[in-house]
Design a protein around this motif. Structure first.
Motif, PDB file in Angstrom:
ATOM      1  N   TRP A 140       0.809  -1.218   0.000  1.00 41.61           N
ATOM      2  CA  TRP A 140       0.000   0.000   0.000  1.00 41.61           C
ATOM      3  C   TRP A 140       0.836   1.259   0.000  1.00 41.61           C
ATOM      4  O   TRP A 140       0.313   2.348  -0.232  1.00 41.61           O
ATOM      5  CB  TRP A 140      -0.977  -0.005   1.178  1.00 41.61           C
ATOM      6  N   PHE A 141       2.144   1.111   0.237  1.00 40.65           N
ATOM      7  CA  PHE A 141       2.998   2.298   0.093  1.00 40.65           C
ATOM      8  C   PHE A 141       3.167   2.661  -1.376  1.00 40.65           C
ATOM      9  O   PHE A 141       2.811   3.784  -1.782  1.00 40.65           O
ATOM     10  CB  PHE A 141       4.344   2.084   0.788  1.00 40.65           C
ATOM     11  N   PRO A 142       3.677   1.760  -2.216  1.00 43.34           N
ATOM     12  CA  PRO A 142       3.698   2.105  -3.647  1.00 43.34           C
ATOM     13  C   PRO A 142       2.299   2.273  -4.215  1.00 43.34           C
ATOM     14  O   PRO A 142       2.087   3.071  -5.136  1.00 43.34           O
ATOM     15  CB  PRO A 142       4.434   0.925  -4.296  1.00 43.34           C
ATOM     16  N   GLY A 143       1.332   1.519  -3.667  1.00 41.05           N
ATOM     17  CA  GLY A 143      -0.044   1.656  -4.151  1.00 41.05           C
ATOM     18  C   GLY A 143      -0.572   3.063  -3.961  1.00 41.05           C
ATOM     19  O   GLY A 143      -1.219   3.634  -4.845  1.00 41.05           O
ATOM     20  N   GLY A 144      -0.287   3.635  -2.793  1.00 39.46           N
ATOM     21  CA  GLY A 144      -0.725   5.008  -2.534  1.00 39.46           C
ATOM     22  C   GLY A 144       0.000   6.020  -3.394  1.00 39.46           C
ATOM     23  O   GLY A 144      -0.573   7.046  -3.783  1.00 39.46           O
ATOM     24  N   GLU A 248       6.807   2.882 -12.042  1.00 40.11           N
ATOM     25  CA  GLU A 248       7.723   2.198 -11.119  1.00 40.11           C
ATOM     26  C   GLU A 248       6.980   1.645  -9.908  1.00 40.11           C
ATOM     27  O   GLU A 248       7.138   0.475  -9.526  1.00 40.11           O
ATOM     28  CB  GLU A 248       8.808   3.175 -10.662  1.00 40.11           C
ATOM     29  N   THR A 249       6.145   2.479  -9.291  1.00 42.88           N
ATOM     30  CA  THR A 249       5.442   2.038  -8.092  1.00 42.88           C
ATOM     31  C   THR A 249       4.333   1.041  -8.413  1.00 42.88           C
ATOM     32  O   THR A 249       4.003   0.196  -7.580  1.00 42.88           O
ATOM     33  CB  THR A 249       4.866   3.251  -7.332  1.00 42.88           C
ATOM     34  N   GLY A 250       3.771   1.125  -9.614  1.00 43.68           N
ATOM     35  CA  GLY A 250       2.794   0.120 -10.036  1.00 43.68           C
ATOM     36  C   GLY A 250       3.408  -1.267 -10.089  1.00 43.68           C
ATOM     37  O   GLY A 250       2.795  -2.259  -9.673  1.00 43.68           O
ATOM     38  N   VAL A 251       4.641  -1.341 -10.590  1.00 41.42           N
ATOM     39  CA  VAL A 251       5.374  -2.607 -10.607  1.00 41.42           C
ATOM     40  C   VAL A 251       5.593  -3.104  -9.181  1.00 41.42           C
ATOM     41  O   VAL A 251       5.465  -4.308  -8.890  1.00 41.42           O
ATOM     42  CB  VAL A 251       6.726  -2.433 -11.329  1.00 41.42           C
ATOM     43  N   MET A 252       5.875  -2.198  -8.265  1.00 44.52           N
ATOM     44  CA  MET A 252       6.096  -2.569  -6.870  1.00 44.52           C
ATOM     45  C   MET A 252       4.837  -3.150  -6.237  1.00 44.52           C
ATOM     46  O   MET A 252       4.900  -4.112  -5.461  1.00 44.52           O
ATOM     47  CB  MET A 252       6.575  -1.359  -6.080  1.00 44.52           C
TER      48      MET A 252
END
Length: 404
Positions: A140-144, A248-252
């Motif tokens: 939820w960190f990269p998700g946010g 990048e964060t979507g991949v995470m």
């Protein structure tokens, strides 16, 4: 004691609290240039403001680590809610450098307090699969950040100002504050297992813990500095620099969602080694590529930093469980503190490059990324050593969470 622990609801509320933390990163990354223009701030000032969130975080997470066993996780989360509320409102009504500095610091305190409570909460709720659930929680960190950057991009298209963008964080803040106020909490895992405070402090002196703490400096900088400043650093390379962060964060998010099958195949230390190789490769490509190739670089970099944070915490809590909540929070504090110092240093470095180039900042961001590349290269050597060390300790079987 007749208390009912609803671990599913507690986990969901924890994820929502972390969502607010990550929204503050994603939205701040998206409005950084707008703040610089409106309040006439140079890159060094923007870096200093942004860094306050990163050293507000370690202050809160370390203090929280020392007191969470005493006051309980619920009280810490009430404190986090109040700091989030105050920091967001003050940001909305910011009038210049100092109000932005103070409001960002308050949000950093709130973010650190969330992790100080929620990391030990997750390990206490899911003792049988700590690393997997820490990965699910931290997705939820990269998700946010994905949500935040997409919101910024969308709202900018409609001409909606940064104050409204920041104000949207009030909605999940109110929800997580309400949910936590209604739920019962378990004791921390260390307290429940009967490990003494003296035993916890002794465990913190273990050379393996100290090694991981030092490595956390590097993993934190590689992941969070690059992500937070990507819109500034690559604005002259790509017209869609903020979308690079979203990609990048979507991949995470996807990677962390599949933590369980990955941990069935690889030990956490091997995941860290592979991740560091990918992160170094991605960072190199980000600093040297142009055109559509830069989006491939962002994907590779996202794959690399994907597991840094939850895997570092999971490794420590699994292999050094007596370090308890304080061990988890010292790790998180170390990562954020390193980012805060590095961000201030690199902000000044960026401005110096621009001055030396007579005001031309075309290559400044690229040079900052290339300087940062040294860190994951050093980490490759460190984690290769960790893999060999764990094998020598008869850890050839992957330390994966058991399937339940």
């Amino acid at each position: 004691m007749a208390t009912t622990i609803n671990r599913t609801q507690l986990f969901r509320a924890s994820c929502l609290a972390l969502l607010v933390t990550s929204l503050s990163f994603g939205i701040r990354a998206g409005i950084l240039n707008d703040l610089g223009i409106q309040f006439q701030l140079d890159k060094a000032q923007l870096a200093t403001i942004t860094a306050t969130a990163f050293y507000g975080f370690p202050i809160a997470v370390v203090i929280g680590g020392f007191i969470v066993d005493l006051i309980g996780m619920k009280r810490l989360l009430v404190i986090a809610f109040l700091f989030h509320l105050l920091g967001i409102v003050l940001t909305i009504f910011a009038s210049g450098y100092w109000t932005l500095f103070i409001s960002t610091f308050l949000i950093g305190i709130a973010n650190g307090t969330v992790e100080a409570a929620c990391n030990p909460l997750v390990t206490a709720l899911y003792t049988e699969e700590k690393t997997t659930k820490l990965s699910h929680f931290h997705l939820w960190f990269p998700g946010g950040i994905v949500i935040g950057t997409l919101l910024v991009t969308l709202l900018k298209q409609f001409g909606i100002g940064w104050q409204v963008q920041v104000g949207l964080m009030l909605i999940p803040t109110a929800i997580y504050g309400y949910l936590f106020s209604k739920l019962d909490f378990p004791p921390t895992e260390r307290v429940a297992s009967g490990v003494s405070t003296a035993g916890m402090y002794k465990a913190l002196l273990n050379p393996l813990f100290i090694f991981m703490l030092i490595c956390m400096f590097g993993t934190g900088i590689t992941e969070l500095f690059t992500g937070q400043w990507i819109d500034v650093l690559l604005r002259n390379v790509s017209s869609n620099a903020l979308l690079l962060l979203t990609l990048e964060t979507g991949v995470m998010v996807v990677g962390r969602a599949f933590a369980k099958p990955i941990l069935k195949q690889f030990s956490p230390q091997m995941v860290l080694l592979i991740s560091t190789i990918l992160a170094a490769t991605g960072l190199y490509l980000l600093s040297t590529s142009t055109g559509n190739v830069i989006f491939v670089a962002a994907i590779i970099f996202g794959m690399g930093v994907c597991f840094f944070w939850p895997m570092m915490l999971g490794f420590v809590n699994t292999n050094l469980p007596k370090t308890g909540a304080l061990g988890l929070n010292l790790m998180g504090g170390a990562g954020m503190f390193a980012v805060s110092l590095f961000m201030i240093f690199m902000g000044k470095y960026y401005d110096n490059i621009v001055k030396e180039a007579g005001g031309n900042n075309t290559l400044a961001g690229v040079k900052v990324l290339q300087a940062t590349l040294v860190i994951p290269i050093v980490l490759i050597v460190a984690f290769a050593g960790l893999v060999l060390y764990m094998r020598s300790k008869n850890k050839t079987t992957p330390i994966a969470d058991p399937v339940v």
